[in-house]
Design a protein around this motif. Structure first.
Motif, PDB file in Angstrom:
ATOM      1  N   ALA A  87       0.823  -1.211   0.000  1.00 33.89           N
ATOM      2  CA  ALA A  87       0.000   0.000   0.000  1.00 33.89           C
ATOM      3  C   ALA A  87       0.855   1.258   0.000  1.00 33.89           C
ATOM      4  O   ALA A  87       1.864   1.338   0.681  1.00 33.89           O
ATOM      5  CB  ALA A  87      -0.920  -0.004   1.222  1.00 33.89           C
ATOM      6  N   GLN A  88       0.436   2.240  -0.798  1.00 34.55           N
ATOM      7  CA  GLN A  88       1.167   3.495  -0.904  1.00 34.55           C
ATOM      8  C   GLN A  88       0.828   4.438   0.238  1.00 34.55           C
ATOM      9  O   GLN A  88       1.658   5.191   0.699  1.00 34.55           O
ATOM     10  CB  GLN A  88       0.817   4.182  -2.226  1.00 34.55           C
ATOM     11  CG  GLN A  88       1.197   3.394  -3.434  1.00 34.55           C
ATOM     12  CD  GLN A  88       0.659   4.044  -4.704  1.00 34.55           C
ATOM     13  OE1 GLN A  88      -0.145   4.959  -4.657  1.00 34.55           O
ATOM     14  NE2 GLN A  88       1.118   3.557  -5.841  1.00 34.55           N
ATOM     15  N   ASP A  89      -0.402   4.411   0.662  1.00 37.44           N
ATOM     16  CA  ASP A  89      -0.876   5.368   1.654  1.00 37.44           C
ATOM     17  C   ASP A  89      -1.992   4.690   2.450  1.00 37.44           C
ATOM     18  O   ASP A  89      -2.627   3.759   1.979  1.00 37.44           O
ATOM     19  CB  ASP A  89      -1.421   6.602   0.932  1.00 37.44           C
ATOM     20  CG  ASP A  89      -1.693   7.760   1.863  1.00 37.44           C
ATOM     21  OD1 ASP A  89      -1.195   7.741   3.003  1.00 37.44           O
ATOM     22  OD2 ASP A  89      -2.401   8.689   1.451  1.00 37.44           O
ATOM     23  N   SER A  90      -2.224   5.149   3.652  1.00 36.93           N
ATOM     24  CA  SER A  90      -3.307   4.571   4.438  1.00 36.93           C
ATOM     25  C   SER A  90      -4.008   5.652   5.253  1.00 36.93           C
ATOM     26  O   SER A  90      -3.417   6.665   5.602  1.00 36.93           O
ATOM     27  CB  SER A  90      -2.785   3.476   5.363  1.00 36.93           C
ATOM     28  OG  SER A  90      -1.829   4.001   6.248  1.00 36.93           O
ATOM     29  N   ARG A  91      -5.286   5.405   5.515  1.00 41.84           N
ATOM     30  CA  ARG A  91      -6.103   6.297   6.334  1.00 41.84           C
ATOM     31  C   ARG A  91      -6.940   5.430   7.260  1.00 41.84           C
ATOM     32  O   ARG A  91      -7.271   4.300   6.929  1.00 41.84           O
ATOM     33  CB  ARG A  91      -7.050   7.147   5.466  1.00 41.84           C
ATOM     34  CG  ARG A  91      -6.416   7.922   4.354  1.00 41.84           C
ATOM     35  CD  ARG A  91      -6.143   9.380   4.560  1.00 41.84           C
ATOM     36  NE  ARG A  91      -6.987  10.204   5.340  1.00 41.84           N
ATOM     37  CZ  ARG A  91      -7.762  11.180   4.861  1.00 41.84           C
ATOM     38  NH1 ARG A  91      -7.852  11.384   3.568  1.00 41.84           N
ATOM     39  NH2 ARG A  91      -8.443  11.941   5.675  1.00 41.84           N
ATOM     40  N   TYR A  92      -7.312   5.992   8.388  1.00 41.56           N
ATOM     41  CA  TYR A  92      -8.107   5.283   9.377  1.00 41.56           C
ATOM     42  C   TYR A  92      -9.294   6.142   9.747  1.00 41.56           C
ATOM     43  O   TYR A  92      -9.252   7.354   9.598  1.00 41.56           O
ATOM     44  CB  TYR A  92      -7.265   4.978  10.625  1.00 41.56           C
ATOM     45  CG  TYR A  92      -6.002   4.234  10.280  1.00 41.56           C
ATOM     46  CD1 TYR A  92      -6.014   2.858  10.197  1.00 41.56           C
ATOM     47  CD2 TYR A  92      -4.816   4.916  10.003  1.00 41.56           C
ATOM     48  CE1 TYR A  92      -4.861   2.167   9.854  1.00 41.56           C
ATOM     49  CE2 TYR A  92      -3.676   4.230   9.660  1.00 41.56           C
ATOM     50  CZ  TYR A  92      -3.694   2.857   9.591  1.00 41.56           C
ATOM     51  OH  TYR A  92      -2.564   2.169   9.235  1.00 41.56           O
ATOM     52  N   GLY A  93     -10.338   5.503  10.267  1.00 46.88           N
ATOM     53  CA  GLY A  93     -11.481   6.304  10.649  1.00 46.88           C
ATOM     54  C   GLY A  93     -12.596   5.518  11.280  1.00 46.88           C
ATOM     55  O   GLY A  93     -12.453   4.341  11.609  1.00 46.88           O
ATOM     56  N   ILE A  94     -13.718   6.208  11.436  1.00 50.59           N
ATOM     57  CA  ILE A  94     -14.922   5.621  12.018  1.00 50.59           C
ATOM     58  C   ILE A  94     -16.082   5.807  11.048  1.00 50.59           C
ATOM     59  O   ILE A  94     -16.067   6.707  10.211  1.00 50.59           O
ATOM     60  CB  ILE A  94     -15.270   6.264  13.383  1.00 50.59           C
ATOM     61  CG1 ILE A  94     -15.442   7.780  13.238  1.00 50.59           C
ATOM     62  CG2 ILE A  94     -14.218   5.950  14.422  1.00 50.59           C
ATOM     63  CD1 ILE A  94     -15.958   8.468  14.482  1.00 50.59           C
ATOM     64  N   ARG A  95     -17.075   4.926  11.181  1.00 47.49           N
ATOM     65  CA  ARG A  95     -18.285   5.054  10.372  1.00 47.49           C
ATOM     66  C   ARG A  95     -19.492   4.675  11.216  1.00 47.49           C
ATOM     67  O   ARG A  95     -19.417   3.807  12.078  1.00 47.49           O
ATOM     68  CB  ARG A  95     -18.206   4.247   9.085  1.00 47.49           C
ATOM     69  CG  ARG A  95     -18.000   2.789   9.233  1.00 47.49           C
ATOM     70  CD  ARG A  95     -17.717   2.077   7.901  1.00 47.49           C
ATOM     71  NE  ARG A  95     -18.733   2.211   6.915  1.00 47.49           N
ATOM     72  CZ  ARG A  95     -19.790   1.415   6.790  1.00 47.49           C
ATOM     73  NH1 ARG A  95     -19.950   0.412   7.619  1.00 47.49           N
ATOM     74  NH2 ARG A  95     -20.677   1.616   5.847  1.00 47.49           N
TER      75      ARG A  95
END
Length: 185
Positions: free
Chosen positions: A20-28
């Protein structure tokens, strides 16, 4: 068989994450409209259940157009009738194709672990299986770089009912429409 499938899925995910080149995290957070599709349910108990889905996700970008998004979420599903309600901890693995900066197509498998079902099944002899597998598809729309909304359809691919110790065979599967909003950190 299930252990082998899980192992292959973990290896496959690991390969994607490693590249993976980039990653993001979060909530839904979202709302479910779910129902059990079965000929074994009385007509007066067929009404869909409105429930909630809440969870965490990690999105790994493989290319500018392709990303993979494993999630861990709580989801309340089943039918409106109390004895047909069931809650899950789910692990969807969503493969996204980003058409542009705004719209994406979502497809992937999902495994669910039953964490609660209505205790008194009344006249129904069947209980829900502990594990539920589903296919998930949907569309997502990025509102900003951090906020997005998505709409998904989930179709259960295994029999929802446990068959051990019952006199007759019950068959059914879960279907679910989910609308959610997410926030990427």
């Amino acid at each position: 068989m299930n252990k082998l499938l899980l192992f292959v899925l973990i290896v496959f995910l690991s390969l994607f994450v490693a590249n993976a080149q980039d990653s993001r995290y979060g909530i839904r957070v979202g709302a479910n409209l779910s129902s059990i599709s079965s000929d074994d349910i009385e007509e007066d108990a067929e009404d869909a259940r409105i429930g909630v889905a809440v969870g965490f996700f990690a999105e790994y970008y493989v290319t500018n157009h392709i990303s993979i998004q494993p999630e861990l979420q709580f989801s309340s599903q089943g039918n409106k009738a109390e004895d047909l309600r069931v809650n899950y901890i789910q692990l969807p693995v969503i493969f996204k194709y980003n058409f542009n900066q705004v719209i994406n197509l979502q497809l992937g498998p999902q495994a669910g672990l039953k964490i609660w079902e209505w205790e008194d099944n009344g006249l129904r002899e069947a209980n829900f299986n502990t594990i539920n597998f589903a296919a998930v598809g949907g569309l997502g729309f990025n509102i900003t770089d951090n906020f997005y909304i998505d709409a998904r359809y989930e179709y259960g691919i295994n029999n929802l009912y446990e068959q051990e110790g019952i006199q007759r065979e019950f068959k059914g599967n879960l279907t679910n429409i989910q609308l959610s909003i997410g926030y990427r950190l």
